[in-house]
Motif scaffolding. Structure first.
Motif, mmCIF file in Angstrom:
data_model
loop_
_atom_site.group_PDB
_atom_site.id
_atom_site.type_symbol
_atom_site.label_atom_id
_atom_site.label_comp_id
_atom_site.label_asym_id
_atom_site.label_seq_id
_atom_site.Cartn_x
_atom_site.Cartn_y
_atom_site.Cartn_z
ATOM 1 N N LEU A 1 -4.654 0.878 -7.367
ATOM 2 C CA LEU A 1 -3.923 1.693 -8.333
ATOM 3 C C LEU A 1 -4.527 1.554 -9.730
ATOM 4 O O LEU A 1 -4.681 2.544 -10.463
ATOM 5 N N ASP A 2 -4.901 0.322 -10.103
ATOM 6 C CA ASP A 2 -5.487 0.104 -11.444
ATOM 7 C C ASP A 2 -6.773 0.899 -11.605
ATOM 8 O O ASP A 2 -7.011 1.524 -12.635
ATOM 9 N N ASP A 3 -7.603 0.874 -10.569
ATOM 10 C CA ASP A 3 -8.883 1.599 -10.664
ATOM 11 C C ASP A 3 -8.659 3.099 -10.798
ATOM 12 O O ASP A 3 -9.393 3.791 -11.492
ATOM 13 N N LEU A 4 -7.627 3.582 -10.090
ATOM 14 C CA LEU A 4 -7.387 5.032 -10.118
ATOM 15 C C LEU A 4 -6.795 5.483 -11.445
ATOM 16 O O LEU A 4 -7.148 6.546 -11.960
ATOM 17 N N HIS B 1 0.851 -1.187 0.000
ATOM 18 C CA HIS B 1 0.000 0.000 0.000
ATOM 19 C C HIS B 1 0.891 1.243 0.000
ATOM 20 O O HIS B 1 1.728 1.399 0.884
ATOM 21 N N GLY B 2 0.697 2.090 -0.988
ATOM 22 C CA GLY B 2 1.516 3.295 -1.077
ATOM 23 C C GLY B 2 0.855 4.469 -0.375
ATOM 24 O O GLY B 2 -0.366 4.641 -0.447
ATOM 25 N N CYS C 1 3.057 -0.985 -6.010
ATOM 26 C CA CYS C 1 1.904 -0.907 -5.102
ATOM 27 C C CYS C 1 0.626 -1.481 -5.706
ATOM 28 O O CYS C 1 0.359 -1.328 -6.890
ATOM 29 N N ASP C 2 -0.157 -2.114 -4.841
ATOM 30 C CA ASP C 2 -1.481 -2.593 -5.240
ATOM 31 C C ASP C 2 -2.523 -1.509 -4.977
ATOM 32 O O ASP C 2 -3.475 -1.359 -5.731
ATOM 33 N N LEU D 1 3.545 -1.228 3.969
ATOM 34 C CA LEU D 1 3.012 0.141 3.869
ATOM 35 C C LEU D 1 4.189 1.027 3.499
ATOM 36 O O LEU D 1 5.151 1.151 4.259
ATOM 37 N N LEU D 2 4.112 1.609 2.314
ATOM 38 C CA LEU D 2 5.245 2.324 1.736
ATOM 39 C C LEU D 2 4.915 3.799 1.586
ATOM 40 O O LEU D 2 3.961 4.162 0.897
ATOM 41 N N SER D 3 5.692 4.649 2.259
ATOM 42 C CA SER D 3 5.552 6.087 2.059
ATOM 43 C C SER D 3 6.681 6.525 1.149
ATOM 44 O O SER D 3 7.850 6.240 1.424
#
Lengths: 245, 317
Positions: free
Chosen positions: B227-230, B43-44, B210-211, B197-199
């Protein structure tokens, strides 16, 4: 709990060794050696008593320098350099971190005092032909007092920087040994129950001039040490737990 | 199972207000942040400087006292020390006691994390090799470069074999090979079931691994989702084709948008309903359709557009 406090303490000891804190001991040992020829030349017994007084005073200053230099810098330094993040994020409680820090400082000051006591004994044997075992009683009292002072310093350092910590600790040390002077001989003595004294750790007379410190007195010193150190660390932990890192 | 137990990381209504000196205006570093991270996902956490990313992570890890909000990791309250024991954290620009060696530093953090004594040595060696520091175990950290400290930071985050790893700018200070290694490491962690969890400010890194993402702006979550949906542009497809000549065939050109060409390779977008007509038009002109895929924004474009849109909303608040 111990599994988290102990590594922090050992980390401080290791760090102190690598930072060559032992040099402080050597410097003050040098002062001791230089002081010997200047001691007043009374009868042999009096001269060795003066030596013991000087030795205790130098041991006290050595321990104070080591304790304050470690206790005043450790927590503010770790917060500033953010090395504390890796510790707290591992699930270490803030009080465990503070107690571990204090334990480390206490161990290092103990090592410094013990090393100094050994040097004192060597000098005593060479100069007076007497190992002066009673100096270890003085060393114990100094170590316990440094435990209280370093607990106070660690508590203050949980919120402030090194300059404030050193100033506050020296002020506390002065006040702790000046209760009678500060309160005077009359009306202000009513305040006596509300002041904290470090005079319990002053064993110069029985060590330098008397016949040593009785076992019961050592026990009472231990109780004062535990009570005052614990009180400082509890307050420090409460303050530190409310602080944003 | 409720959200608190199901999510690997759950932050609900987080708020942090700094109350400086008397008379000064209170400042919200984080106003209202809610994030849910699925187990086993990467998760980004994105946002411009001052968006509240680091403060949110610090509240999650008990480094900063939240003004309000709920913080859970693997169902446990992470503001309490016990709730952080299955977590690995690498802060932005990790620092270590400089007089320790790499092996001593990892040993210290392993002990603090409660790693069994008998496993510390083997884990230390394996992790140093995994992060590219094999043979450096006896090197004093004083002599480590920024990139090497960064790698050691990742190793200390993984020393307790955590189920959730929180990384704050992990590729910062690393050379391109190091950045690729970090990306691969995150993908390996996800494949082994670890939640990450990636910042990060490095959008290419986030887009590559990221997923899901949460984009913070002005202390609030501006956007959250897969991410794909966005990034997929709804209702349009991207077409790559080889077409003879200098122009697209007129029937195709009439349908195409966002046209780019290089060396006879054309890339353009068409409405989903026009894909068949565009492919037929290319065939009729003697060309060849190489690929048709849902049209996708770059994360960089999406991020810039989203910030511009939410800037107006923040001003209104």
């Amino acid at each position: 709990m111990i599994g988290r406090i102990w590594p922090i303490a050992i980390g401080i000891v290791t760090d102190s060794i690598k930072r060559k804190v032992v040099y402080v001991v050597l410097v003050f040992a040098g002062f001791l050696a230089l002081a010997i020829p200047s001691l007043p030349n009374y009868g042999l017994g009096v001269e060795s008593a003066v030596f013991r007084e000087v030795a205790l005073a130098l041991a006290f200053v050595t321990a104070l320098v080591v304790s304050l230099s470690l206790a005043a810098n450790r927590v503010p330094g770790e917060v500033e350099r953010r090395t504390v993040y890796n510790v707290v994020a591992k699930g270490v409680s803030r009080w465990e971190y503070l107690v571990g820090t204090w334990t480390g400082v206490f161990l290092v000051s103990g090592g410094a005092i013990a090393a100094f006591a050994v040097i004192e004994q060597v000098v005593a044997v060479i100069t007076y032909g007497d190992p002066m075992w009673r100096l270890w009683e003085g060393a114990l009292a100094i170590w316990l007092e440094m435990g209280v002072i370093s607990a106070f310093a660690v508590a203050v350092s949980s919120r402030t920087g090194p300059v404030v910590v050193v100033t506050a600790s020296l002020a506390a040390l002065f006040a702790g040994h000046s209760r009678s002077t500060l309160l005077g001989g009359e009306g202000a003595l009513a305040l006596k129950p509300f002041t904290i004294s470090l005079d319990s750790f002053n064993v110069v007379n029985p060590v330098a001039h008397g016949s040593g410190v009785p076992g019961v007195y050592v026990l009472s010193m231990l109780m004062v040490f535990v009570g005052l150190s614990a009180a400082c660390l509890i307050v420090g932990s409460l303050v530190f737990s409310r602080r944003d890192l | 199972m409720d959200d608190y137990a199901e999510a690997a990381v759950l932050i609900a209504n987080a708020r942090k207000t700094y109350r400086p000196v008397v008379g000064a205006v209170h400042r919200d570093a984080v106003s209202d942040v809610s994030i849910s991270v699925d187990r086993g996902a990467i998760h980004g956490l994105l946002g411009p400087n001052g968006a509240g990313k680091t403060t949110t992570l610090k509240m999650l890890l008990g480094l900063v006292r939240p003004t309000a909000g709920t913080f859970r990791i693997l169902g446990e309250d992470s503001t309490r020390p016990a709730g952080r024991r299955r977590v690995g954290f690498m802060p932005e620009q990790p620092y270590f006691p400089q007089h320790l060696t790499a092996a001593h530093a990892l040993k210290l953090y392993a002990q603090l994390a409660g790693v069994p004594r008998g496993e510390i040595g083997s884990r230390t060696s394996a992790l140093l090799e995994r992060v590219g520091l094999a043979g450096r175990d006896k090197t004093t950290l004083l002599t480590f470069s920024r990139g090497m400290l960064q790698r050691l930071g990742i190793a200390q985050a993984l020393i307790n074999e955590p189920e959730v790893v929180i990384l704050d700018e992990p590729a910062s200070g690393l050379d391109p090979v190091g950045q690729r290694d970090v990306r691969n490491l995150m993908l390996e962690l996800r494949d082994s079931g670890v939640t990450v969890l990636l910042s990060s400010h490095q959008l290419s890194e986030v887009e590559a691994v990221c997923d899901q993402v949460s984009i913070l702006n002005a202390g609030r979550v501006a956007v959250e989702g897969d991410l794909d949906d966005l990034l997929n542009v709804e209702g349009r497809s991207s077409v790559r084709a080889k077409v003879p000549g200098d122009t697209l065939p007129p029937p195709v050109a009439a349908l195409a948008g966002s046209v780019a060409v290089s060396g006879g390779l054309w890339v353009f977008s068409v409405a989903d309903k026009d894909v068949r007509a565009a492919v037929d038009g290319i065939d009729d002109a003697g060309g060849r359709t190489l690929a048709v895929a849902p049209m996708r924004d770059s994360l960089e474009d999406y991020f810039a557009r989203m910030l511009a849109e939410t800037a107006g909303e923040a001003d209104e608040r």
